[in-house]
Design an enzyme around this catalytic site. Structure first.
Site: not given
Length: 306
Positions: A213, A228
């Site tokens: 992620h 992110h």
């Protein structure tokens, strides 16, 4: 005959459009002095500071300057003496006996024509793509090594491209206090329209979460970037994410890094804002962000000013 002399006015027109479209104080601090310098024939600040990294504005400046050259060539504009650059060169087109003829006015018209053409085209152009500083060799991109001195000079203004397709969102509007407060560093967020993260420049993967992620990159010039994907998406434990690179990998600009399933992540109830942060902000004086609202990967995103 003279069909040269228009180049600085092509740069001038493009720079005028850039500083008008971009209201960021720091971009204007760079662009305004470069614009003034181009009026007097000094184009290096504008070319190397803004035009070349974005590539398309430089091409626009060249095209408009070529049109100016064609205009003066068509009217057989003559230069009577050598001296002065930019606006100061205008006296070079006055006859030796001091007469202001159509030769002089055609030169003036060409300067205005070039400036207006460059300005109008740039005003209506989409955000230009970043020059990734690669060249094609046998169909593959190869990185160009820089000397230590060149790296130090270039480090003062490093251009970073968009790592994904989507809409821009102010970092302060992200519903995560750590990102919104700037505690992680300066940057911008994006709302993705496609589920792929690309390398925004040539870089080394300094870290990638096993869940896929988030990824950290260190560029060739030392800027540290964190991308992110989503907020609190670590809780998905990798579901909906696919890592395409590993920690320590050297990646090229435009190379896919992470795939993620937009619909699946949304269905799980997670926000899909993607913060893009310069984490070594202490070494960066400013992060100058594009004024565009929507980008494709590879488009100019921001400049990290050291």
């Amino acid at each position: 005959m003279s069909n040269s002399g228009s180049a600085s006015f092509g740069v001038l027109g493009v720079l005028l459009a850039i500083i008008i479209k971009n209201k960021d104080k720091n971009v204007r601090n760079i662009g305004i002095p470069a614009t003034i310098a181009s009026i007097f024939g000094v184009t290096e600040p504008g070319i190397y500071g803004l035009l070349l990294p974005m590539k398309k504005p430089f091409i626009i400046a060249l095209i408009s300057s070529a049109i100016g050259g064609a205009y003066t060539g068509f009217f057989d504009v003559v230069v009577y003496r050598i001296g002065g650059l930019g606006i100061f060169s205008i006296t070079n087109y006055i006859t030796d006996d001091g007469q202001i003829t159509m030769n002089f006015w055609h030169r003036v018209i060409s300067f205005i024509l070039v400036t207006v053409i460059a300005f109008v085209i740039q005003m209506f152009m989409k955000t230009p793509q970043v020059d990734t500083n690669t060249e094609e060799t046998g169909g593959k991109n190869s990185k160009q090594p820089l000397s230590k001195t060149e790296l130090e000079i270039s480090r003062k203004q490093e251009i970073i491209a968009s790592p994904l397709d989507g809409e821009l969102k102010n970092l302060t509007d992200v519903e995560d206090e750590v990102f919104a407060s700037g505690a992680m560093g300066k940057g911008i967020a994006m709302v993705p329209s496609k589920g792929i993260i690309y390398a925004p420049t040539n870089a080394k993967v300094s870290m990638i979460f096993k869940t896929g992620h988030a990824i950290g990159l260190i560029t060739e010039l030392g800027t540290e970037i964190l991308i992110h994907v989503g907020l609190d998406t670590v809780e998905l434990e990798g579901e909906g994410f696919e890592k395409l690179v590993n920690e320590g990998d050297e990646v090229l600009a435009g190379q896919p890094l992470i795939r993620f399933e937009i619909d699946k992540i949304k269905q799980k109830g997670y926000k899909l804002d993607v913060p893009i942060i310069v984490t070594n902000t202490g070494e960066i004086t400013e992060v100058l962000i594009t004024e565009e609202k929507r980008l494709e990967h590879g488009d100019y995103l921001f400049t990290a000013v050291g």
